[in-house]
Design a protein around this motif. Structure first.
Motif, PDB file in Angstrom:
ATOM      1  N   LEU A 132     -30.610  50.917   2.084  1.00 50.12           N
ATOM      2  CA  LEU A 132     -30.180  51.995   1.194  1.00 50.12           C
ATOM      3  C   LEU A 132     -29.331  53.019   1.940  1.00 50.12           C
ATOM      4  CD1 LEU A 132     -30.270  53.395  -1.563  1.00 50.12           C
ATOM      5  CD2 LEU A 132     -32.379  54.510  -0.821  1.00 50.12           C
ATOM      6  N   LEU A 133     -29.765  53.422   3.122  1.00 53.65           N
ATOM      7  CA  LEU A 133     -28.991  54.371   3.931  1.00 53.65           C
ATOM      8  C   LEU A 133     -27.625  53.799   4.307  1.00 53.65           C
ATOM      9  CD1 LEU A 133     -31.406  56.086   6.468  1.00 53.65           C
ATOM     10  CD2 LEU A 133     -29.830  57.204   4.908  1.00 53.65           C
ATOM     11  N   LYS A 166     -25.855  51.414   2.745  1.00 50.06           N
ATOM     12  CA  LYS A 166     -24.981  51.342   1.569  1.00 50.06           C
ATOM     13  C   LYS A 166     -24.495  52.732   1.163  1.00 50.06           C
ATOM     14  CE  LYS A 166     -26.730  47.014  -0.114  1.00 50.06           C
ATOM     15  NZ  LYS A 166     -26.393  46.088  -1.121  1.00 50.06           N
ATOM     16  N   THR A 167     -25.376  53.711   1.251  1.00 53.82           N
ATOM     17  CA  THR A 167     -24.988  55.092   0.948  1.00 53.82           C
ATOM     18  C   THR A 167     -23.925  55.570   1.922  1.00 53.82           C
ATOM     19  OG1 THR A 167     -27.180  55.559   0.055  1.00 53.82           O
ATOM     20  CG2 THR A 167     -25.851  57.455   0.732  1.00 53.82           C
ATOM     21  N   HIS A 168     -24.129  55.315   3.200  1.00 56.10           N
ATOM     22  CA  HIS A 168     -23.184  55.747   4.231  1.00 56.10           C
ATOM     23  C   HIS A 168     -21.806  55.105   4.030  1.00 56.10           C
ATOM     24  CE1 HIS A 168     -21.714  57.127   8.084  1.00 56.10           C
ATOM     25  NE2 HIS A 168     -21.407  55.890   8.419  1.00 56.10           N
ATOM     26  N   THR A 180     -20.568  53.791   1.282  1.00 55.47           N
ATOM     27  CA  THR A 180     -19.981  54.291   0.036  1.00 55.47           C
ATOM     28  C   THR A 180     -19.390  55.683   0.226  1.00 55.47           C
ATOM     29  OG1 THR A 180     -21.518  52.974  -1.281  1.00 55.47           O
ATOM     30  CG2 THR A 180     -20.468  54.842  -2.379  1.00 55.47           C
ATOM     31  N   LEU A 181     -20.144  56.557   0.887  1.00 56.17           N
ATOM     32  CA  LEU A 181     -19.650  57.920   1.127  1.00 56.17           C
ATOM     33  C   LEU A 181     -18.432  57.904   2.053  1.00 56.17           C
ATOM     34  CD1 LEU A 181     -23.063  59.749   1.461  1.00 56.17           C
ATOM     35  CD2 LEU A 181     -21.352  60.125  -0.336  1.00 56.17           C
ATOM     36  N   MET A 185     -21.845  62.100   4.133  1.00 55.81           N
ATOM     37  CA  MET A 185     -21.609  60.919   4.959  1.00 55.81           C
ATOM     38  C   MET A 185     -22.178  61.144   6.361  1.00 55.81           C
ATOM     39  SD  MET A 185     -18.170  59.315   6.562  1.00 55.81           S
ATOM     40  CE  MET A 185     -18.020  60.848   7.400  1.00 55.81           C
ATOM     41  N   SER A 231     -25.946  60.953   6.213  1.00 56.54           N
ATOM     42  CA  SER A 231     -26.405  59.565   6.132  1.00 56.54           C
ATOM     43  C   SER A 231     -26.239  58.870   7.482  1.00 56.54           C
ATOM     44  CB  SER A 231     -25.670  58.803   5.027  1.00 56.54           C
ATOM     45  OG  SER A 231     -24.297  58.641   5.314  1.00 56.54           O
TER      46      SER A 231
END
Length: 125
Positions: free
Chosen positions: A4-5, A7-9, A11-12, A50, A53
């Protein structure tokens, strides 16, 4: 949690880069939008999250800048990236110079992305 981290990173990072490209395009087209404070704040918020994350990922994998060469290289290049984006938006530059700095900035971002994907230093490895 790691997935999750990550993918978040990613994406950001992509959204932050797209935000940079849009603002740079506005600058080239002499649009008044380049001075839009909301667009700047959105870019800054994306970049801040970003970085948060990234810090979370470092803690999750137990690797940190200055102790891991690939993260040190990413951090150093991020600082150069941030400086080059400030140069593009805060200094009056000739069009050719602005294009050159933008291309260099895009190259820096791609290098950061490549290093992150490989988990290995690219320039000084």
């Amino acid at each position: 949690m790691y997935t999750l981290l990550l993918k978040t990173h990613v994406t950001l990072a992509l959204l932050s880069f797209i935000s940079f490209i849009i603002r740079a395009w506005w600058g080239f087209s002499h649009s008044a939008l380049v001075e839009n404070k909301f667009a700047l704040v959105i870019h800054q918020v994306l970049t801040a999250f970003m970085l948060l994350s990234a810090a979370g990922l470092c803690m999750t994998i137990g690797q940190f800048p200055l102790s891991n060469p690939w993260l040190t290289e990413k951090l150093g290049l991020f600082i150069v990236y941030a400086i080059s984006t400030m140069v593009i938006f805060q200094f009056p530059l000739a069009k050719r110079t602005r294009v050159l700095v933008m291309l260099i900035t895009c190259g820096i971002w791609l290098t950061i992305f490549t290093i992150g994907k490989a988990h290995a230093p690219l320039l000084f490895g």
